[in-house]
Design an enzyme around this catalytic site. Sequence first.
Site, mmCIF file in Angstrom:
data_model
loop_
_atom_site.group_PDB
_atom_site.id
_atom_site.type_symbol
_atom_site.label_atom_id
_atom_site.label_comp_id
_atom_site.label_asym_id
_atom_site.label_seq_id
_atom_site.Cartn_x
_atom_site.Cartn_y
_atom_site.Cartn_z
ATOM 1 N N LYS A 22 0.138 4.273 -0.485
ATOM 2 C CA LYS A 22 -0.519 5.478 0.043
ATOM 3 C C LYS A 22 -0.242 6.671 -0.887
ATOM 4 O O LYS A 22 -0.247 6.500 -2.103
ATOM 5 C CB LYS A 22 -0.054 5.728 1.482
ATOM 6 C CG LYS A 22 -0.261 4.474 2.344
ATOM 7 C CD LYS A 22 -0.157 4.693 3.810
ATOM 8 C CE LYS A 22 -0.371 3.369 4.539
ATOM 9 N NZ LYS A 22 -0.397 3.494 5.980
ATOM 10 N N ASN A 66 0.867 -1.178 0.000
ATOM 11 C CA ASN A 66 0.000 0.000 0.000
ATOM 12 C C ASN A 66 0.903 1.228 0.000
ATOM 13 O O ASN A 66 1.459 1.589 1.031
ATOM 14 C CB ASN A 66 -0.896 -0.034 1.251
ATOM 15 C CG ASN A 66 -1.764 1.199 1.374
ATOM 16 O OD1 ASN A 66 -1.825 2.019 0.452
ATOM 17 N ND2 ASN A 66 -2.429 1.343 2.508
ATOM 18 N N SER A 89 2.657 -2.269 10.559
ATOM 19 C CA SER A 89 4.083 -2.344 10.890
ATOM 20 C C SER A 89 4.705 -3.703 10.583
ATOM 21 O O SER A 89 5.574 -4.183 11.319
ATOM 22 C CB SER A 89 4.310 -1.941 12.359
ATOM 23 O OG SER A 89 3.982 -0.586 12.541
ATOM 24 N N HIS A 117 -9.855 1.598 4.248
ATOM 25 C CA HIS A 117 -8.617 1.743 5.037
ATOM 26 C C HIS A 117 -8.875 2.710 6.190
ATOM 27 O O HIS A 117 -9.609 3.689 6.049
ATOM 28 C CB HIS A 117 -7.484 2.252 4.134
ATOM 29 C CG HIS A 117 -6.147 2.164 4.813
ATOM 30 N ND1 HIS A 117 -5.728 3.096 5.728
ATOM 31 C CD2 HIS A 117 -5.166 1.236 4.737
ATOM 32 C CE1 HIS A 117 -4.527 2.747 6.179
ATOM 33 N NE2 HIS A 117 -4.157 1.609 5.591
ATOM 34 N N GLU A 157 -7.219 5.029 7.399
ATOM 35 C CA GLU A 157 -6.909 6.451 7.149
ATOM 36 C C GLU A 157 -8.075 7.137 6.440
ATOM 37 O O GLU A 157 -8.359 8.316 6.686
ATOM 38 C CB GLU A 157 -5.605 6.559 6.332
ATOM 39 C CG GLU A 157 -4.393 6.236 7.212
ATOM 40 C CD GLU A 157 -3.216 5.621 6.482
ATOM 41 O OE1 GLU A 157 -3.190 5.629 5.231
ATOM 42 O OE2 GLU A 157 -2.305 5.113 7.171
ATOM 43 N N GLY A 193 2.047 2.191 10.910
ATOM 44 C CA GLY A 193 3.085 3.204 10.752
ATOM 45 C C GLY A 193 3.918 3.476 11.987
ATOM 46 O O GLY A 193 4.660 4.453 12.028
ATOM 47 N N GLU A 252 -6.197 -4.709 10.396
ATOM 48 C CA GLU A 252 -5.143 -3.735 10.700
ATOM 49 C C GLU A 252 -5.494 -2.984 11.982
ATOM 50 O O GLU A 252 -6.321 -2.063 11.956
ATOM 51 C CB GLU A 252 -5.019 -2.710 9.572
ATOM 52 C CG GLU A 252 -4.627 -3.299 8.239
ATOM 53 C CD GLU A 252 -3.957 -2.253 7.344
ATOM 54 O OE1 GLU A 252 -2.804 -2.457 7.010
ATOM 55 O OE2 GLU A 252 -4.583 -1.239 7.029
HETATM 56 P P1 PGA Z 1 2.396 0.203 7.814
HETATM 57 O O1 PGA Z 1 1.015 0.529 7.067
HETATM 58 O O2 PGA Z 1 2.934 -1.071 7.248
HETATM 59 O O3 PGA Z 1 3.265 1.390 7.506
HETATM 60 O O4 PGA Z 1 2.071 0.082 9.271
HETATM 61 C C1 PGA Z 1 0.091 -0.488 6.803
HETATM 62 C C2 PGA Z 1 -1.172 0.086 6.213
HETATM 63 O O5 PGA Z 1 -1.596 1.184 6.597
HETATM 64 O O6 PGA Z 1 -1.794 -0.537 5.341
#
Ligand code: PGA
Length: 249
Positions: free
Chosen positions: A12, A10, A212, A93, A95, A171, A165
């Site tokens: 982003k 992903n 992560s 997602h 976000e 992150g 998630e």
């Molecule tokens: P990350 O993000 O691996 O940076 O934690 C995962 C995601 O948001 O899909």
Amino acid sequence: MSNKPIIIANWKMKLSTKEAVDLVKQIKAKVGKNNNVIVCPSFISINEVAKNLGKEIGLGAQDCFWEGVGSFTGEVSVNQLTEAGCQYVIVGHSERRKYLNETDEMVHNKTKMAISAGLIPIVCVGETFEQRQTGGQDYVIINQVTKALEGIEIKNDQSVIIAYEPVWVIGTGQAISPAEASHTHDVIRQVLIDLYGSQLVNNNFKIIYGGSVDQHNVNSFTALENIHGVLVGIASLKAEDFLPLIQNA
Ligand code: PGA
């Protein structure tokens, strides 16, 4: 989808089109056809990335709209995505739920639209830290999965990926333990069985973990029977991080 772990990148809003194309070329040079690697670039990079993918790598978008066509300024339809070569689309997602106020109803409608267009939706669910602290974690997950899918028919030739998630570890560089993820994957699997029956769930659904994941911890997740892959953010942005991650998965 083969039985190899699914590895979804992903990207982003973090890569330019040139960076995305360069990265996909490096991934392609390293991965074989039997890997389930899927990249999800920004909308604006999808066409260029598609030209450079080959058969080795799957292509996904990071979002889609819930209507098929019409006056929806700024939105992208599922048919535009399939025309561009996408087979997958991320929906819901955390976000988007947080910054764009995406509701369970929107996630449901996007999931339904994606499936109707022949896309495989990657439906994201996850609890916040507060929800976890107050013991509501399983309830939140059950609710999100149910609301995303309830009433949507899944035919034998259609597939769905659920990405668990935990919002509070995305992150941060600090994943939850594989045992904790495994518990939630069991909860999700049970919801799916209640909705669709175990045969369809075994054949047409995958449940993956995100939050992560990196080259060092990936195998501790993918080694577990009920974790079918990973959704990767930060550790998918550079070849030197992502290629060893694919290797180790
Ligand atoms: P990350 O993000 O691996 O940076 O934690 C995962 C995601 O948001 O899909």
